[in-house]
Design an enzyme around this catalytic site. Sequence first.
Site, PDB file in Angstrom:
ATOM      1  N   SER A 165       0.849  -1.198   0.000  1.00  0.00           N
ATOM      2  CA  SER A 165       0.000   0.000   0.000  1.00  0.00           C
ATOM      3  C   SER A 165       0.892   1.258   0.000  1.00  0.00           C
ATOM      4  O   SER A 165       1.794   1.353  -0.832  1.00  0.00           O
ATOM      5  CB  SER A 165      -0.946  -0.056   1.202  1.00  0.00           C
ATOM      6  OG  SER A 165      -2.061   0.780   1.021  1.00  0.00           O
ATOM      7  N   ASP A 328      -8.595  -7.391  -4.078  1.00  0.00           N
ATOM      8  CA  ASP A 328      -8.269  -6.077  -3.510  1.00  0.00           C
ATOM      9  C   ASP A 328      -8.974  -5.013  -4.334  1.00  0.00           C
ATOM     10  O   ASP A 328      -8.696  -4.854  -5.515  1.00  0.00           O
ATOM     11  CB  ASP A 328      -6.747  -5.872  -3.553  1.00  0.00           C
ATOM     12  CG  ASP A 328      -6.307  -4.528  -2.972  1.00  0.00           C
ATOM     13  OD1 ASP A 328      -7.175  -3.709  -2.592  1.00  0.00           O
ATOM     14  OD2 ASP A 328      -5.082  -4.308  -2.899  1.00  0.00           O
ATOM     15  N   HIS A 361      -7.574  -6.132   0.181  1.00  0.00           N
ATOM     16  CA  HIS A 361      -6.334  -5.372   0.401  1.00  0.00           C
ATOM     17  C   HIS A 361      -5.559  -5.910   1.606  1.00  0.00           C
ATOM     18  O   HIS A 361      -4.333  -5.952   1.604  1.00  0.00           O
ATOM     19  CB  HIS A 361      -6.711  -3.911   0.625  1.00  0.00           C
ATOM     20  CG  HIS A 361      -5.567  -2.946   0.553  1.00  0.00           C
ATOM     21  ND1 HIS A 361      -4.803  -2.760  -0.574  1.00  0.00           N
ATOM     22  CD2 HIS A 361      -5.061  -2.085   1.479  1.00  0.00           C
ATOM     23  CE1 HIS A 361      -3.885  -1.824  -0.349  1.00  0.00           C
ATOM     24  NE2 HIS A 361      -4.022  -1.411   0.888  1.00  0.00           N
TER      25      HIS A 361
END
Lengths: 383, 383
Positions: A165, A328, A361
């Site tokens: 991320s 995700d 995610h």
Amino acid sequence: MTHETLGSNAEAGASAGLVATQSVRLFDEENPLVLESGETLAPVDVAYETYGELNAERSNAIIFCHALTGDAHAAGHHGEPKTDGWWDSMIGPGKPVDTNTYFVVCSNLLGGCSGTTGPSSIDPKTGTPYGLRFPHFSVRDLVEVQRRLLKDLGIERLYAGIGGSLGGMQILQWAIDHPGEMKNALVICASSRLTPENIAFSSVARNAIMRDVNFQNGDYYGTDRQPDSGLSVARMLGHITYVSEQALERKFGRERRDTQGPTFGIDFQIESYLDHQAEKFLGRFDANTYLYLSRVMDYFDPFADEEAAVARLRENPTRFLVVSFDTDWRFSTAHSLEIGRVLEQAGCDFVREEIASPWGHDSFLLPVPDYHQLVRDFLAGKR
Amino acid sequence: MTHETLGSNAEAGASAGLVATQSVRLFDEENPLVLESGETLAPVDVAYETYGELNAERSNAIIFCHALTGDAHAAGHHGEPKTDGWWDSMIGPGKPVDTNTYFVVCSNLLGGCSGTTGPSSIDPKTGTPYGLRFPHFSVRDLVEVQRRLLKDLGIERLYAGIGGSLGGMQILQWAIDHPGEMKNALVICASSRLTPENIAFSSVARNAIMRDVNFQNGDYYGTDRQPDSGLSVARMLGHITYVSEQALERKFGRERRDTQGPTFGIDFQIESYLDHQAEKFLGRFDANTYLYLSRVMDYFDPFADEEAAVARLRENPTRFLVVSFDTDWRFSTAHSLEIGRVLEQAGCDFVREEIASPWGHDSFLLPVPDYHQLVRDFLAGKR
């Protein structure tokens, strides 16, 4: 520089072959941090942890960059109260990033709230916390502070940089800006450019914080009014985007708590989950840090001038691993495809892979077997 | 019963061949509304509008059920200030629901805040607004209040019922509960059962409202503190889910306002859009209504006992049109497929169609040509 051990966890850390959180002042009045914007900041203290041993050649170091709400405690099991590191499934003896082989460093990011200088730190000019007077900064600034930390630890080249991320965004920026410094760059469920939907979610989270009447324009420190409501809502919203629809279906479905029919309390298990996540978060995170780090993500756009980016990436010796997860939807595979597209154009050495995992995610923090094997193999040069 | 014209818009309405918002008391102390829960409520006033003329056979009536934040003003251009009805693209002379042919009725829902009795109404027992003492109710209750309105208007059978989102849920419930009463049921981007992700979004919106320190446990009416922050955040979040990722990309991209770099204000156009939506909403909507109507959606589950539902739907003479949009991720086509699956099992006469449209959930309110043609054809019996 003096490295100070924070808290009383050295023993716990040592017993696991790990070092507890340490702190070091990397920039001071005489040598301030010069931000990409030109603004300066001093002092800058950085909290960090290390795992494993740096080898004699200083060639086995791996930096882990954390995501929006992370901290320096990436691995092991220490702290007060004792907590697992946020990426403990990935880092440790025998784990995909094997600390019998590698020397791992992880620090709390600039602007953070877990030991590194951020908006909750004292501004020496005023003697009070910075609040929103803390300067804005960029992903590049996050990288530069960590590079300084490594220099201070005597590390000039990295065997690898790994991040998920926002962490992956730092790794990407690092590899672009400093060719040759990072042998392997692992960019995991990251993005080179947030979509307007991504920005919208962050904007709503920031609105929740800033419209909280207890926010007090960021000067809530030391008062008896904290923007806990706003920070809770931000966290709940974040969690929806971290988890896939199918994971929520699998974990919670429409299961109810034993309430008697509609109330405005916690009727469904999914509501209990969100409430619990908010509660846990309040105890450890600062609302202003949420604002700064989420804004950093909005502005990240290293391929904005694509021609220039491709030119800079040409003959970059770094090997890239770009990983996404099929469920995700915060940073979907489309984001990784875009990174791969530019790397390919620049003729970089890279592997891009989408991993099947139901957890959205969040998958990057979970021990998904194919994913862990991929990281292990890539680090060993087998991929 | 006495039907009262609200406001001074009769002229404007009449000039467009439309009737302005009216109000009628449908339940009173002697004949209270008995809710599905067994609780009673009185008085219940209902605000409604009608368009077109009821024919002599009383066979051309169409009810429109509104969604979470709608009101009775579905079509035409009136009000103070003058505003377009929320479904004006669909309803009117020559439009897909042609008011030269059909007599259209739309009322503000029970629990609403635009003329129909809801949490902002005065509780006769206390002389103060109900707030959270307003009873919880169900989609079935929403339907029953509208059925009473139709009865009062002299309408016993409907040519059609049409609704999108929560509106479609009402149409579905109506057709199940009252076979033969609704000739055509148009269930548009609706759901027969919210997913945990759907519930999660609504839960975060409710949390934003209820954690607002100005919420005052729902008793904010007449005070100088309103839960505007929470309601704004709820609305912004809602809007993210109403629009598709690609629509946001197309409309806003990463376009910036002319700011000088990062601030915590409105830097990106998408932020300006969300802020504007929140601002518009505050002037017209009540936070408690948001709580009640969103909770109603969470609990809606007409096929919970599928066997019973299928049994009830057998030999139901209603023709169903179930429409979804390919980019709607609030109630994706999966929700419509589930409705279609049960209708098929029960041997119902139905058409299910997914329409291509870039605009996400919002598409149902927009003049998407294929969709409007489908509605027109279905009503004409050509589909």
